[in-house]
Design a protein around this motif. Sequence first.
Motif, mmCIF file in Angstrom:
data_model
loop_
_atom_site.group_PDB
_atom_site.id
_atom_site.type_symbol
_atom_site.label_atom_id
_atom_site.label_comp_id
_atom_site.label_asym_id
_atom_site.label_seq_id
_atom_site.Cartn_x
_atom_site.Cartn_y
_atom_site.Cartn_z
ATOM 1 N N TRP A 170 29.813 47.325 36.533
ATOM 2 C CA TRP A 170 29.691 46.928 35.180
ATOM 3 C C TRP A 170 29.541 48.057 34.377
ATOM 4 C CZ3 TRP A 170 31.564 42.572 33.449
ATOM 5 C CH2 TRP A 170 31.795 41.335 34.136
ATOM 6 N N ALA A 171 28.812 49.284 34.874
ATOM 7 C CA ALA A 171 28.904 50.459 33.873
ATOM 8 C C ALA A 171 30.127 51.113 33.736
ATOM 9 C CB ALA A 171 27.741 51.231 34.488
ATOM 10 N N ILE A 172 31.011 51.044 34.925
ATOM 11 C CA ILE A 172 32.370 51.413 34.917
ATOM 12 C C ILE A 172 33.286 50.839 33.990
ATOM 13 C CG2 ILE A 172 34.339 52.046 36.372
ATOM 14 C CD1 ILE A 172 32.503 52.580 38.551
ATOM 15 N N GLY A 173 33.077 49.411 33.886
ATOM 16 C CA GLY A 173 33.779 48.674 33.070
ATOM 17 C C GLY A 173 33.350 48.917 31.584
ATOM 18 N N GLY A 174 32.175 48.987 31.420
ATOM 19 C CA GLY A 174 31.665 49.277 30.058
ATOM 20 C C GLY A 174 32.448 50.731 29.447
ATOM 21 N N ALA A 175 32.195 51.737 30.311
ATOM 22 C CA ALA A 175 32.793 52.971 30.015
ATOM 23 C C ALA A 175 34.315 52.907 29.698
ATOM 24 C CB ALA A 175 32.521 53.886 30.947
ATOM 25 N N LEU A 176 35.041 52.102 30.651
ATOM 26 C CA LEU A 176 36.378 52.059 30.267
ATOM 27 C C LEU A 176 36.756 51.319 29.016
ATOM 28 C CD1 LEU A 176 37.542 51.339 33.895
ATOM 29 C CD2 LEU A 176 38.012 53.091 32.403
ATOM 30 N N LEU A 177 35.754 50.271 28.797
ATOM 31 C CA LEU A 177 36.048 49.607 27.288
ATOM 32 C C LEU A 177 35.708 50.503 26.278
ATOM 33 C CD1 LEU A 177 36.350 46.990 25.958
ATOM 34 C CD2 LEU A 177 33.942 46.704 26.126
#
Length: 197
Positions: A170-177
């Motif tokens: 989820w942290a990776i997804g937030g960074a990509l967002l």
Amino acid sequence: MNLFKAFLFYLMTMSAAVAAPGAHGPGGEHLDAPDGGYVHSDAGPRIETFTESFELVGHLRGGELSILIDRYETNEPVLNGKLEVEFNGLKAPARFHADLGDYAVDDANFLKALAKQGKHSLIFTLTAGDESDLLEGTLEVKAGDEDAHGHTHDDSHDDAHGHESSLRNWAIGGALLAILLVALVMPMLRRKTNSGK
């Protein structure tokens, strides 16, 4: 806009990768079932079994045997049931933990016997309301599996349940967002700056 589509594709694949144990795929298949296509990143010995009514996934690590149980047809978690596990004549109750919705066996003698290398046949006796069922499965403990009785459920919550990988995803997804938003906003800001000159 192609960047936006790529990000949406990433989100869809990431949500499949972090699906809960016992989760169903788009065709209703059980992702934890053999040949279900679900990739497990969790370390340590694991057991999976199901009947017509229930499905069960267990992990031996962090000082306990942690067990999640769902209804087979609906994938609805089975909460506040009564569960007992039997292995080689030893029986141990699995206490329900409302905080994570799992059942945990933390009996030291039971875990010590279960942590030995080999294939171990387990019998789970489940009572949920008016229903009861027997689930049988095999837990394989291989050479090199980490010591399964080092911590307790209470003093090693994250360790015992392996949620670090989900949080990391989820942290990776937030960074990509965040990167996507910057990539979408920057061209608009440049256009406004250029048109203002």
